[in-house]
Design a protein around this motif. Structure first.
Motif, PDB file in Angstrom:
ATOM      1  N   GLY A  81       9.520   1.454  -9.439  1.00  9.02           N
ATOM      2  CA  GLY A  81       9.102   0.524 -10.490  1.00  9.02           C
ATOM      3  C   GLY A  81       9.550  -0.902 -10.295  1.00  9.02           C
ATOM      4  O   GLY A  81       9.182  -1.781 -11.075  1.00  9.02           O
ATOM      5  N   TYR A  82      10.356  -1.151  -9.247  1.00 12.13           N
ATOM      6  CA  TYR A  82      10.878  -2.502  -8.987  1.00 12.13           C
ATOM      7  C   TYR A  82      10.135  -3.179  -7.847  1.00 12.13           C
ATOM      8  O   TYR A  82      10.355  -4.354  -7.570  1.00 12.13           O
ATOM      9  CB  TYR A  82      12.369  -2.414  -8.604  1.00 12.13           C
ATOM     10  CG  TYR A  82      12.649  -1.385  -7.521  1.00 12.13           C
ATOM     11  CD1 TYR A  82      12.388  -1.663  -6.181  1.00 12.13           C
ATOM     12  CD2 TYR A  82      13.138  -0.119  -7.840  1.00 12.13           C
ATOM     13  CE1 TYR A  82      12.607  -0.724  -5.191  1.00 12.13           C
ATOM     14  CE2 TYR A  82      13.353   0.827  -6.863  1.00 12.13           C
ATOM     15  CZ  TYR A  82      13.086   0.517  -5.536  1.00 12.13           C
ATOM     16  OH  TYR A  82      13.295   1.460  -4.561  1.00 12.13           O
ATOM     17  N   CYS A  83       9.251  -2.455  -7.159  1.00 17.36           N
ATOM     18  CA  CYS A  83       8.838  -2.887  -5.823  1.00 17.36           C
ATOM     19  C   CYS A  83       7.437  -3.503  -5.791  1.00 17.36           C
ATOM     20  O   CYS A  83       6.491  -2.950  -6.354  1.00 17.36           O
ATOM     21  CB  CYS A  83       8.908  -1.697  -4.870  1.00 17.36           C
ATOM     22  SG  CYS A  83       8.548  -2.156  -3.157  1.00 17.36           S
ATOM     23  N   SER A  84       7.326  -4.608  -5.074  1.00 14.76           N
ATOM     24  CA  SER A  84       6.048  -5.328  -4.924  1.00 14.76           C
ATOM     25  C   SER A  84       5.076  -4.568  -4.039  1.00 14.76           C
ATOM     26  O   SER A  84       3.892  -4.887  -4.005  1.00 14.76           O
ATOM     27  CB  SER A  84       6.317  -6.695  -4.279  1.00 14.76           C
ATOM     28  OG  SER A  84       6.869  -6.500  -2.977  1.00 14.76           O
ATOM     29  N   GLN A  85       5.574  -3.554  -3.297  1.00  9.74           N
ATOM     30  CA  GLN A  85       4.759  -2.947  -2.238  1.00  9.74           C
ATOM     31  C   GLN A  85       4.140  -1.610  -2.628  1.00  9.74           C
ATOM     32  O   GLN A  85       3.434  -0.986  -1.838  1.00  9.74           O
ATOM     33  CB  GLN A  85       5.616  -2.756  -0.996  1.00  9.74           C
ATOM     34  CG  GLN A  85       6.228  -4.059  -0.504  1.00  9.74           C
ATOM     35  CD  GLN A  85       6.701  -3.931   0.923  1.00  9.74           C
ATOM     36  OE1 GLN A  85       5.909  -3.795   1.832  1.00  9.74           O
ATOM     37  NE2 GLN A  85       8.014  -3.929   1.100  1.00  9.74           N
ATOM     38  N   SER A  86       4.415  -1.159  -3.857  1.00 11.14           N
ATOM     39  CA  SER A  86       3.861   0.111  -4.298  1.00 11.14           C
ATOM     40  C   SER A  86       2.368  -0.038  -4.607  1.00 11.14           C
ATOM     41  O   SER A  86       1.966  -0.977  -5.296  1.00 11.14           O
ATOM     42  CB  SER A  86       4.606   0.578  -5.553  1.00 11.14           C
ATOM     43  OG  SER A  86       3.886   1.623  -6.157  1.00 11.14           O
ATOM     44  N   ALA A  87       1.574   0.923  -4.136  1.00 13.58           N
ATOM     45  CA  ALA A  87       0.125   0.902  -4.421  1.00 13.58           C
ATOM     46  C   ALA A  87      -0.138   1.195  -5.899  1.00 13.58           C
ATOM     47  O   ALA A  87      -1.252   0.998  -6.374  1.00 13.58           O
ATOM     48  CB  ALA A  87      -0.586   1.919  -3.539  1.00 13.58           C
ATOM     49  N   ALA A 145       9.409  -0.704   6.545  1.00 17.43           N
ATOM     50  CA  ALA A 145       8.010  -0.288   6.368  1.00 17.43           C
ATOM     51  C   ALA A 145       7.823   0.296   4.975  1.00 17.43           C
ATOM     52  O   ALA A 145       8.652   1.070   4.492  1.00 17.43           O
ATOM     53  CB  ALA A 145       7.628   0.746   7.422  1.00 17.43           C
ATOM     54  N   ALA A 146       6.696  -0.051   4.343  1.00 23.07           N
ATOM     55  CA  ALA A 146       6.383   0.440   2.995  1.00 23.07           C
ATOM     56  C   ALA A 146       5.743   1.819   3.093  1.00 23.07           C
ATOM     57  O   ALA A 146       4.533   1.974   2.938  1.00 23.07           O
ATOM     58  CB  ALA A 146       5.460  -0.551   2.292  1.00 23.07           C
ATOM     59  N   TRP A 147       6.583   2.789   3.404  1.00 26.59           N
ATOM     60  CA  TRP A 147       6.136   4.176   3.545  1.00 26.59           C
ATOM     61  C   TRP A 147       6.991   5.090   2.680  1.00 26.59           C
ATOM     62  O   TRP A 147       8.156   4.799   2.412  1.00 26.59           O
ATOM     63  CB  TRP A 147       6.349   4.647   4.993  1.00 26.59           C
ATOM     64  CG  TRP A 147       5.364   4.162   5.990  1.00 26.59           C
ATOM     65  CD1 TRP A 147       4.041   3.924   5.812  1.00 26.59           C
ATOM     66  CD2 TRP A 147       5.642   3.885   7.369  1.00 26.59           C
ATOM     67  NE1 TRP A 147       3.476   3.531   6.997  1.00 26.59           N
ATOM     68  CE2 TRP A 147       4.434   3.502   7.963  1.00 26.59           C
ATOM     69  CE3 TRP A 147       6.800   3.942   8.170  1.00 26.59           C
ATOM     70  CZ2 TRP A 147       4.336   3.166   9.312  1.00 26.59           C
ATOM     71  CZ3 TRP A 147       6.707   3.611   9.501  1.00 26.59           C
ATOM     72  CH2 TRP A 147       5.486   3.216  10.071  1.00 26.59           C
ATOM     73  N   ARG A 148       6.409   6.240   2.324  1.00 31.62           N
ATOM     74  CA  ARG A 148       7.237   7.326   1.777  1.00 31.62           C
ATOM     75  C   ARG A 148       8.061   7.918   2.918  1.00 31.62           C
ATOM     76  O   ARG A 148       9.234   8.226   2.766  1.00 31.62           O
ATOM     77  CB  ARG A 148       6.317   8.395   1.158  1.00 31.62           C
ATOM     78  CG  ARG A 148       7.041   9.607   0.646  1.00 31.62           C
ATOM     79  CD  ARG A 148       6.080  10.504  -0.107  1.00 31.62           C
ATOM     80  NE  ARG A 148       6.648  11.823  -0.354  1.00 31.62           N
ATOM     81  CZ  ARG A 148       7.438  12.118  -1.378  1.00 31.62           C
ATOM     82  NH1 ARG A 148       7.778  11.181  -2.248  1.00 31.62           N
ATOM     83  NH2 ARG A 148       7.913  13.329  -1.537  1.00 31.62           N
ATOM     84  N   GLY A 174       0.803  -1.225   0.000  1.00 32.17           N
ATOM     85  CA  GLY A 174       0.000   0.000   0.000  1.00 32.17           C
ATOM     86  C   GLY A 174       0.834   1.272   0.000  1.00 32.17           C
ATOM     87  O   GLY A 174       0.372   2.340   0.417  1.00 32.17           O
ATOM     88  N   CYS A 175       2.062   1.205  -0.508  1.00 30.31           N
ATOM     89  CA  CYS A 175       2.974   2.350  -0.419  1.00 30.31           C
ATOM     90  C   CYS A 175       2.632   3.409  -1.477  1.00 30.31           C
ATOM     91  O   CYS A 175       2.382   3.078  -2.639  1.00 30.31           O
ATOM     92  CB  CYS A 175       4.409   1.866  -0.620  1.00 30.31           C
ATOM     93  SG  CYS A 175       5.628   3.174  -0.422  1.00 30.31           S
ATOM     94  N   PRO A 176       2.614   4.698  -1.080  1.00 29.31           N
ATOM     95  CA  PRO A 176       2.278   5.749  -2.043  1.00 29.31           C
ATOM     96  C   PRO A 176       3.361   6.011  -3.101  1.00 29.31           C
ATOM     97  O   PRO A 176       3.078   6.658  -4.116  1.00 29.31           O
ATOM     98  CB  PRO A 176       2.091   6.989  -1.160  1.00 29.31           C
ATOM     99  CG  PRO A 176       2.879   6.712   0.072  1.00 29.31           C
ATOM    100  CD  PRO A 176       2.831   5.223   0.274  1.00 29.31           C
TER     101      PRO A 176
END
Ligand code: SAM
Ligand code: DTB
Ligand code: SF4
Length: 325
Positions: free
Chosen positions: A57-63, A99-102, A51-53
């Motif tokens: 482009g490589y990441c599984s966690q980007s919303a 943590a998948a955060w900005r 759910g990351c804002p």
């Protein structure tokens, strides 16, 4: 000698050395700063997944991408401490919480500080990777006992805009500088295999090696393929010898930094990992999971180190680097 004035021309020339000469130079520097039979170990835990804002482009966690990763809330401190105890029992020296955060919200800071102090009280080194930090946030985490902060530049300054648009390389460098100035050790590296050129890989290392101070540790990740992310379209496999050359160049440019062979080890042969250790890699992640992807099983790593006559470094072995300066 530790230099922060490396040029691209120098780095290119080292990178292009005949393989035996490159490895000899890297191994000589490695031995001057570290025990070459010792490997540091760190264990990772995703304390807030998906759910990351950001749109990396490589990441599984980007919303922004459809990857099938389910977003979670920030874990409770007790759950994190239970995982840290398991990691300690499995032989990890450092516990890294991601943590998948900005960037962390101020309302999360109390809980994050409790996690740091709780993990430190278990006798583990503490590391976090939470996105961008302000100097105030660095100061709070430092006071709670944070030893390391991981924040990667990921690729070269030129290639960065192809990889992420919601943040810039300068944003990354600003956080790295705030962490260093706040007295927390910096862990900063990048990823290979995202379609970058050899020149990009060298430029990434020169960027790290010309910071005001070298990162205390430098993770070298091979991109772990994630279905459904933009990098999938331009990723190219990394030639094993190209990986070894980059590890050796990192060792030569930043001789006293710990170089961590990070993501991507599940796809590497034992022989390739051994070559990376010879080239100067002296840290690995241990445990079956990274953040959302797999890592080699603990028994496999123990078996590999045993067959190589290598061992897990006693905690604080990195201090040898300081003593050697
Ligand atoms: N959100 C924070 C950030 O980006 O700084 C912390 C977590 S983020 C997942 C930490 C690092 O993991 C990224 O900077 C990147 O270098 C690495 N990473 C993420 N996905 C990866 C992948 N699929 N393969 C290899 N490395 C990856
Ligand atoms: C780093 O350079 N590699 C680790 C750690 N720092 C946080 C993360 C690797 C993540 C690999 C992809 C995943 O498991 O989601
Ligand atoms: Fe978010 Fe970090 Fe993944 Fe980027 S790398 S999308 S910031 S979790």
């Amino acid at each position: 000698m530790i230099r922060t004035d490396w040029t691209m021309a120098e780095a290119r020339a080292i990178h292009a050395l005949p393989f035996p000469d490159l490895l000899h130079r890297a191994q000589s520097l490695h031995r001057a700063h570290f025990d070459p039979t010792s490997i540091e170990t760190a264990s990772l835990l995703s304390i807030k997944t998906g759910g990351c804002p950001e749109d990396c482009g490589y990441c599984s966690q980007s919303a922004h991408h459809q990857t099938g990763v389910t977003a979670t809330k920030l874990m409770d401190t007790e759950e994190v401490l239970a995982a840290a105890r398991r990691a300690r029992a499995a032989g990890a020296q450092r516990f890294c919480m991601g943590a998948a955060w900005r960037s962390p919200k101020d309302r999360d800071m109390d809980r994050l500080c409790d996690m740091v102090s709780g993990v430190a009280a278990l006798g583990l080194q503490t590391c976090m990777t939470l996105g961008m930090l302000t100097p105030d946030q660095v100061a709070r985490l430092k006071e709670a006992g944070l030893d390391f902060y991981n924040h990667n530049i990921d690729t070269s300054p030129d290639y960065y805009a192809r990889i992420a648009s919601t943040r810039t390389m300068q944003d990354r460098l600003d956080t790295v500088e705030a962490v260093r100035k706040g007295g927390v050790k910096v862990c900063c590296g990048g990823i290979l295999g995202m379609g970058e050129t050899e020149e990009d890989r060298i430029a990434m290392l020169v960027t790290l090696a010309t910071l005001p101070a070298h990162p205390d540790s430098v993770p070298v990740n091979l991109w772990n393929r994630i279905e459904g992310v933009p990098v999938e379209d331009h990723a190219r496999p990394v030639d094993p010898f190209a990986l070894v050359r980059i590890v050796a160049l990192a060792r030569i440019l930043m001789p006293a930094s710990v170089v961590r062979l990070s993501a991507g080890r599940t796809g590497m042969s034992d022989e390739l990992q051994a070559l990376c250790f010879l080239a100067g890699a002296n840290s690995i992640f241990v445990g079956d999971q990274l953040l959302t992807t797999d890592n080699p099983a603990a028994w496999k790593d123990a078996d590999l180190l045993a067959r190589l006559g290598m061992r897990v470094a006693p905690v604080g072995a990195a201090a040898m680097a300081d003593a050697a300066e």
